[in-house]
Design a protein around this motif. Structure first.
Motif, PDB file in Angstrom:
ATOM      1  N   VAL A 173       0.826  -1.207   0.000  1.00  0.00           N
ATOM      2  CA  VAL A 173       0.000   0.000   0.000  1.00  0.00           C
ATOM      3  C   VAL A 173       0.864   1.262   0.000  1.00  0.00           C
ATOM      4  CG1 VAL A 173      -1.754   1.284   1.279  1.00  0.00           C
ATOM      5  CG2 VAL A 173      -1.896  -1.200   1.131  1.00  0.00           C
ATOM      6  N   ILE A 174       1.949   1.254   0.760  1.00  0.00           N
ATOM      7  CA  ILE A 174       2.809   2.438   0.840  1.00  0.00           C
ATOM      8  C   ILE A 174       3.445   2.742  -0.508  1.00  0.00           C
ATOM      9  CG2 ILE A 174       4.893   3.385   1.900  1.00  0.00           C
ATOM     10  CD1 ILE A 174       4.109   1.852   4.438  1.00  0.00           C
ATOM     11  N   GLU A 175       3.955   1.722  -1.185  1.00  0.00           N
ATOM     12  CA  GLU A 175       4.585   1.944  -2.488  1.00  0.00           C
ATOM     13  C   GLU A 175       3.567   2.367  -3.544  1.00  0.00           C
ATOM     14  OE1 GLU A 175       7.518   2.616  -5.041  1.00  0.00           O
ATOM     15  OE2 GLU A 175       7.789   2.049  -2.946  1.00  0.00           O
ATOM     16  N   GLU A 176       2.381   1.800  -3.517  1.00  0.00           N
ATOM     17  CA  GLU A 176       1.339   2.213  -4.460  1.00  0.00           C
ATOM     18  C   GLU A 176       0.924   3.663  -4.203  1.00  0.00           C
ATOM     19  OE1 GLU A 176      -0.237   0.841  -7.231  1.00  0.00           O
ATOM     20  OE2 GLU A 176       1.476  -0.489  -7.061  1.00  0.00           O
ATOM     21  N   THR A 177       0.882   4.051  -2.941  1.00  0.00           N
ATOM     22  CA  THR A 177       0.575   5.445  -2.599  1.00  0.00           C
ATOM     23  C   THR A 177       1.680   6.360  -3.095  1.00  0.00           C
ATOM     24  OG1 THR A 177      -0.601   4.672  -0.640  1.00  0.00           O
ATOM     25  CG2 THR A 177      -0.017   6.995  -0.709  1.00  0.00           C
ATOM     26  N   ARG A 178       2.929   5.928  -2.930  1.00  0.00           N
ATOM     27  CA  ARG A 178       4.071   6.709  -3.399  1.00  0.00           C
ATOM     28  C   ARG A 178       4.004   6.901  -4.918  1.00  0.00           C
ATOM     29  NH1 ARG A 178       8.892   4.482  -0.954  1.00  0.00           N
ATOM     30  NH2 ARG A 178       8.451   6.009   0.642  1.00  0.00           N
ATOM     31  N   ARG A 179       3.664   5.844  -5.641  1.00  0.00           N
ATOM     32  CA  ARG A 179       3.532   5.956  -7.105  1.00  0.00           C
ATOM     33  C   ARG A 179       2.454   6.967  -7.487  1.00  0.00           C
ATOM     34  NH1 ARG A 179       3.603  -0.192  -9.504  1.00  0.00           N
ATOM     35  NH2 ARG A 179       5.718  -0.712  -8.847  1.00  0.00           N
TER      36      ARG A 179
END
Length: 94
Positions: free
Chosen positions: A79-85
């Protein structure tokens, strides 16, 4: 005549604790709150409105940020990486 039990059992209502959100600080100063760092593909499909099969295919093809806790374990959405993207793509500027 013996006493009978009532047909309907009273269900115990569990009190849910409020979800504590995690604050993620990005290098450019943006702070985002997420409920969990990882989630299942079913949860991600429900949260985003995507089809579950599309999420599954994106995870297996590495088109979506993923995490695997063990070599033979299930794939989870990061979730954190998808939010970052999402933050880096800045969809609100289009």
């Amino acid at each position: 005549m013996a006493a009978t039990k009532p047909d309907k059992k009273e269900q115990k209502i569990k009190e849910r604790k409020p979800i504590q959100l995690m604050k993620v600080h990005f290098p450019d100063g943006v702070v985002v709150e997420v409920s969990a760092p990882y989630c299942t593909r079913e949860e991600w499909a429900e949260r985003t409105g995507m089809d579950e099969d599309v999420v599954k295919l994106a995870l297996y093809n590495r088109q979506m940020a993923r995490h695997k806790f063990s070599p033979k374990g299930d794939l989870f959405v990061n979730v954190i990486e998808e939010t970052r993207r999402l933050v880096e793509s800045k969809p609100w500027n289009r």
